[in-house]
Write a protein that holds these residues in place. Structure first.
Motif, PDB file in Angstrom:
ATOM      1  N   ALA A 403       0.827  -1.213   0.000  1.00  0.00           N
ATOM      2  CA  ALA A 403       0.000   0.000   0.000  1.00  0.00           C
ATOM      3  C   ALA A 403       0.865   1.269   0.000  1.00  0.00           C
ATOM      4  CB  ALA A 403      -0.929  -0.006   1.205  1.00  0.00           C
ATOM      5  N   TYR A 404       1.961   1.245   0.721  1.00  0.00           N
ATOM      6  CA  TYR A 404       2.839   2.421   0.771  1.00  0.00           C
ATOM      7  C   TYR A 404       3.460   2.680  -0.594  1.00  0.00           C
ATOM      8  CZ  TYR A 404       6.788   5.376   2.315  1.00  0.00           C
ATOM      9  OH  TYR A 404       7.695   6.384   2.482  1.00  0.00           O
ATOM     10  N   VAL A 405       3.939   1.632  -1.229  1.00  0.00           N
ATOM     11  CA  VAL A 405       4.528   1.798  -2.559  1.00  0.00           C
ATOM     12  C   VAL A 405       3.493   2.309  -3.541  1.00  0.00           C
ATOM     13  CG1 VAL A 405       5.442   0.543  -4.557  1.00  0.00           C
ATOM     14  CG2 VAL A 405       6.427   0.175  -2.292  1.00  0.00           C
ATOM     15  N   ARG A 406       2.311   1.738  -3.543  1.00  0.00           N
ATOM     16  CA  ARG A 406       1.276   2.193  -4.503  1.00  0.00           C
ATOM     17  C   ARG A 406       0.900   3.652  -4.268  1.00  0.00           C
ATOM     18  NH1 ARG A 406      -0.427  -3.180  -3.796  1.00  0.00           N
ATOM     19  NH2 ARG A 406      -1.735  -2.589  -2.016  1.00  0.00           N
ATOM     20  N   ARG A 407       0.976   4.112  -3.006  1.00  0.00           N
ATOM     21  CA  ARG A 407       0.623   5.502  -2.686  1.00  0.00           C
ATOM     22  C   ARG A 407       1.607   6.469  -3.326  1.00  0.00           C
ATOM     23  NH1 ARG A 407       0.588   6.206   3.475  1.00  0.00           N
ATOM     24  NH2 ARG A 407      -1.078   4.681   3.194  1.00  0.00           N
ATOM     25  N   TRP A 408       2.888   6.103  -3.371  1.00  0.00           N
ATOM     26  CA  TRP A 408       3.918   7.048  -3.796  1.00  0.00           C
ATOM     27  C   TRP A 408       4.551   6.729  -5.139  1.00  0.00           C
ATOM     28  CZ3 TRP A 408       3.642  11.411  -1.486  1.00  0.00           C
ATOM     29  CH2 TRP A 408       3.214  11.482  -0.157  1.00  0.00           C
ATOM     30  N   VAL A 409       4.325   5.543  -5.673  1.00  0.00           N
ATOM     31  CA  VAL A 409       4.888   5.181  -6.984  1.00  0.00           C
ATOM     32  C   VAL A 409       3.720   4.828  -7.906  1.00  0.00           C
ATOM     33  CG1 VAL A 409       6.556   3.732  -8.199  1.00  0.00           C
ATOM     34  CG2 VAL A 409       6.939   4.296  -5.794  1.00  0.00           C
ATOM     35  N   PRO A 410       3.101   5.823  -8.519  1.00  0.00           N
ATOM     36  CA  PRO A 410       1.902   5.564  -9.319  1.00  0.00           C
ATOM     37  C   PRO A 410       2.155   4.654 -10.523  1.00  0.00           C
ATOM     38  CG  PRO A 410       2.650   7.839  -9.587  1.00  0.00           C
ATOM     39  CD  PRO A 410       3.425   7.261  -8.454  1.00  0.00           C
ATOM     40  N   GLU A 411       3.411   4.552 -10.972  1.00  0.00           N
ATOM     41  CA  GLU A 411       3.693   3.645 -12.085  1.00  0.00           C
ATOM     42  C   GLU A 411       3.336   2.199 -11.747  1.00  0.00           C
ATOM     43  OE1 GLU A 411       7.601   6.079 -11.801  1.00  0.00           O
ATOM     44  OE2 GLU A 411       5.762   5.863 -10.604  1.00  0.00           O
ATOM     45  N   LEU A 412       3.270   1.891 -10.460  1.00  0.00           N
ATOM     46  CA  LEU A 412       3.011   0.519 -10.034  1.00  0.00           C
ATOM     47  C   LEU A 412       1.603   0.357  -9.484  1.00  0.00           C
ATOM     48  CD1 LEU A 412       6.447  -0.220  -8.317  1.00  0.00           C
ATOM     49  CD2 LEU A 412       5.764  -0.586 -10.701  1.00  0.00           C
ATOM     50  N   ALA A 413       0.750   1.316  -9.720  1.00  0.00           N
ATOM     51  CA  ALA A 413      -0.644   1.240  -9.245  1.00  0.00           C
ATOM     52  C   ALA A 413      -1.322  -0.005  -9.815  1.00  0.00           C
ATOM     53  CB  ALA A 413      -1.410   2.488  -9.661  1.00  0.00           C
ATOM     54  N   GLY A 414      -2.135  -0.619  -8.977  1.00  0.00           N
ATOM     55  CA  GLY A 414      -2.894  -1.786  -9.419  1.00  0.00           C
ATOM     56  C   GLY A 414      -2.184  -3.105  -9.239  1.00  0.00           C
ATOM     57  N   LEU A 415      -0.890  -3.070  -8.943  1.00  0.00           N
ATOM     58  CA  LEU A 415      -0.157  -4.306  -8.732  1.00  0.00           C
ATOM     59  C   LEU A 415      -0.346  -4.815  -7.310  1.00  0.00           C
ATOM     60  CD1 LEU A 415       3.285  -3.613 -10.470  1.00  0.00           C
ATOM     61  CD2 LEU A 415       1.347  -4.922 -11.360  1.00  0.00           C
ATOM     62  N   GLY A 416      -0.372  -6.112  -7.168  1.00  0.00           N
ATOM     63  CA  GLY A 416      -0.401  -6.713  -5.850  1.00  0.00           C
ATOM     64  C   GLY A 416       0.964  -7.250  -5.495  1.00  0.00           C
ATOM     65  N   ALA A 417       1.072  -7.742  -4.252  1.00  0.00           N
ATOM     66  CA  ALA A 417       2.326  -8.375  -3.852  1.00  0.00           C
ATOM     67  C   ALA A 417       2.431  -9.723  -4.559  1.00  0.00           C
ATOM     68  CB  ALA A 417       2.346  -8.561  -2.331  1.00  0.00           C
ATOM     69  N   PRO A 418       3.622 -10.169  -5.001  1.00  0.00           N
ATOM     70  CA  PRO A 418       4.921  -9.523  -4.773  1.00  0.00           C
ATOM     71  C   PRO A 418       5.345  -8.568  -5.884  1.00  0.00           C
ATOM     72  CG  PRO A 418       5.283 -11.680  -5.695  1.00  0.00           C
ATOM     73  CD  PRO A 418       3.786 -11.528  -5.565  1.00  0.00           C
ATOM     74  N   GLU A 419       4.555  -8.467  -6.973  1.00  0.00           N
ATOM     75  CA  GLU A 419       5.003  -7.656  -8.118  1.00  0.00           C
ATOM     76  C   GLU A 419       5.217  -6.184  -7.750  1.00  0.00           C
ATOM     77  OE1 GLU A 419       3.319 -11.337  -9.623  1.00  0.00           O
ATOM     78  OE2 GLU A 419       2.532  -9.796  -8.250  1.00  0.00           O
ATOM     79  N   VAL A 420       4.419  -5.657  -6.811  1.00  0.00           N
ATOM     80  CA  VAL A 420       4.576  -4.237  -6.475  1.00  0.00           C
ATOM     81  C   VAL A 420       5.945  -3.974  -5.859  1.00  0.00           C
ATOM     82  CG1 VAL A 420       3.575  -4.357  -4.144  1.00  0.00           C
ATOM     83  CG2 VAL A 420       3.384  -2.245  -5.471  1.00  0.00           C
ATOM     84  N   HIS A 421       6.513  -4.952  -5.183  1.00  0.00           N
ATOM     85  CA  HIS A 421       7.849  -4.802  -4.612  1.00  0.00           C
ATOM     86  C   HIS A 421       8.947  -5.329  -5.529  1.00  0.00           C
ATOM     87  CE1 HIS A 421       6.262  -3.313  -0.914  1.00  0.00           C
ATOM     88  NE2 HIS A 421       5.657  -4.428  -0.585  1.00  0.00           N
ATOM     89  N   GLU A 422       8.582  -6.205  -6.468  1.00  0.00           N
ATOM     90  CA  GLU A 422       9.556  -6.784  -7.391  1.00  0.00           C
ATOM     91  C   GLU A 422       9.020  -6.676  -8.828  1.00  0.00           C
ATOM     92  OE1 GLU A 422      11.331 -10.580  -5.760  1.00  0.00           O
ATOM     93  OE2 GLU A 422       9.560 -10.416  -4.478  1.00  0.00           O
TER      94      GLU A 422
END
Length: 457
Positions: A403-422
């Motif tokens: 959730a923190y990554v999606r809040r600040w890195v909009p390029e990764l919006a909509g991704l779930g774990a683990p893709e949002v971190h990797e």
């Protein structure tokens, strides 16, 4: 009528203000004075976010004084010269101010003392205004300061904390002393869009709300990046819009493990102040040299730029750096992992990171910023100087659902774990479509480079 001057510096409040109360006891009238000294700009302390927050704090202080029959007097120029001019104008016998611990603050104090004594006046400096315990009062046998936090905390926690002082009911200011217009936030360029509002009233509201809603769960929740459950009081403590002693009293009155864990963080502030007070050179020099050969050259500059811009290819690092740019503030866990990434994964000089943080952080305090950077870099007081924070492990532990990554890195919006971190798990086509960069270094390569440079594990 006899007059005293109160020189406000990093103590922009009315509650629990020992210099103010001492001046009010000593004189019929006082001059609450703040000097905008160009030397602060030259020393590199006057970053836009802090200037904007300072303007809020000064406006709030002036309003609080006016509600009590007084006002804030603002002057621009050399501190000693401006204070002396006010003293002569009002025939004040004494000037009261809070003690500072940086080399700059101590030099300012000494210049002011000499100028006042040469004019037959007295400077009274008050301890434990910016800190809970004065910098030199908790010391080990055979040394002027504690170099390790845990034994310092043990002694610090056993100390009694002075009872906070109430705000004065009435403040009388002589009519004969004039003031410049107060600075405003609108006058400051390049302020972070999400910068919080400054001032004592905002600080006290935030403290009351946080104690009632989050203090009980602080111990288990303060590292959760997405929950954003930390107090966010650091800017107010930095500017002295809130008294650290009062915060300790109120947190302990709340009680519980969460409140005590929070008080421990306030001890870290005092710990760093006492280190810097004893070793002022630690603001720019390694406290414990490791003989680092920090990377230089075009590749290092490229990596430093990517780190500053939040484009390293490691989402949790980039999220934290983008939060810093937007808010002028960063979650403490984010500060730790971004600093570790810069100094140990990229093997870049901690001073580069500290300089960037000071350019943006509204709570950019020399003692806490520089010594926290040194702690992470392994050149400071950390007893495990070669520890490395793995950003992937950190992300999964403290931002487990992204959730923190999606809040600040909009390029990764909509991704779930683990893709949002990797995000490198995505296809090359999808990565290109999202516009998010590949990692600038592999973690294994960065770790190997650091261990070889430090000469061991």
């Amino acid at each position: 009528m006899n007059v005293s001057v109160v020189l406000f510096t990093s103590d922009l409040r009315l509650h629990d203000h020992p210099p103010l109360r001492a001046a009010l006891r000593a004189a019929d009238e006082i001059v609450p004075l703040f000097v905008r000294d160009p030397a602060v700009d030259r020393a590199g302390f006057a970053a836009p976010n802090r200037l904007a927050f300072l303007a809020d704090c000064l406006a709030d202080l002036d309003e609080g004084l006016r509600q009590r029959g007084g006002r804030l007097v603002v002057r621009t120029g050399d501190t000693a010269g401006e204070v002396l001019a006010v003293v002569r104008r009002t025939d004040a016998a004494e000037v009261h101010m809070a003690a500072g611990h940086s080399a700059y603050a101590r030099a300012r104090e000494e210049r002011l003392r000499r100028a006042l004594e040469a004019d037959g006046r007295r400077l009274r400096v008050h301890d434990a205004v910016a800190t809970v315990v004065p910098a030199g009062e908790v010391t080990p046998s055979g040394s002027d300061h504690f170099a390790v936090f845990t034994p310092y905390h043990r002694r610090w926690a056993a100390r009694s904390v002075r009872t906070p002082l109430a705000a004065p009911r009435t403040v009388r200011v002589p009519d004969t002393v004039g003031s410049e217009p107060l600075p405003t936030r609108a006058e400051v360029a390049s302020v972070s869009e999400g910068l919080a509002a400054g001032g004592e009233r905002a600080a006290r509201r935030r403290l009351t709300n946080w104690l009632s809603r989050y203090a009980a769960s602080y111990e288990e929740g303060h590292d959760d990046l997405a929950a954003d459950a930390t107090s966010r009081l650091s800017p107010y403590l930095h500017f002295g819009a809130l008294s650290a002693s009062e915060v300790v009293h109120r947190a302990r009155a709340k009680g519980g493990a969460g409140a005590e864990a929070f008080v421990r963080q306030l001890c870290w502030r005092d710990f760093h102040q006492q280190v810097l007070s004893a070793r002022p050179e630690a603001a720019t020099e390694d406290y414990r040299p490791r003989h680092d050969r920090w990377r230089r050259g075009a590749g290092a500059e490229r990596d430093l730029r990517a780190w500053r811009e939040g484009r390293t290819g490691y989402p949790v690092v980039d999220a934290a750096m983008r939060q810093l740019a937007h808010e002028g503030w960063m979650h403490n866990r984010g500060r730790l992992l971004t600093a570790s990434f810069l100094t140990k994964t990229l093997y870049l000089d901690w001073r580069e990171g500290a300089r960037h943080f000071l350019a943006l952080l509204v709570d950019g305090d020399v003692a806490n910023n520089q010594l926290n950077w040194q702690w992470v870099a392994g050149t400071g007081t950390d007893t495990r100087p070669n520890r490395v924070l793995n950003p992937l492990i950190q992300a999964k532990r403290y931002d487990h659902d992204g959730a923190y990554v999606r809040r600040w890195v909009p390029e990764l919006a909509g991704l779930g774990a683990p893709e949002v971190h990797e995000p490198w798990r995505l296809s090359g086509e999808e990565r290109a479509a999202r516009g998010y960069p590949d990692p600038i270094v592999s973690l294994a390569d960065g770790l190997d480079r650091f261990r070889r440079a430090r000469g061991g594990d």
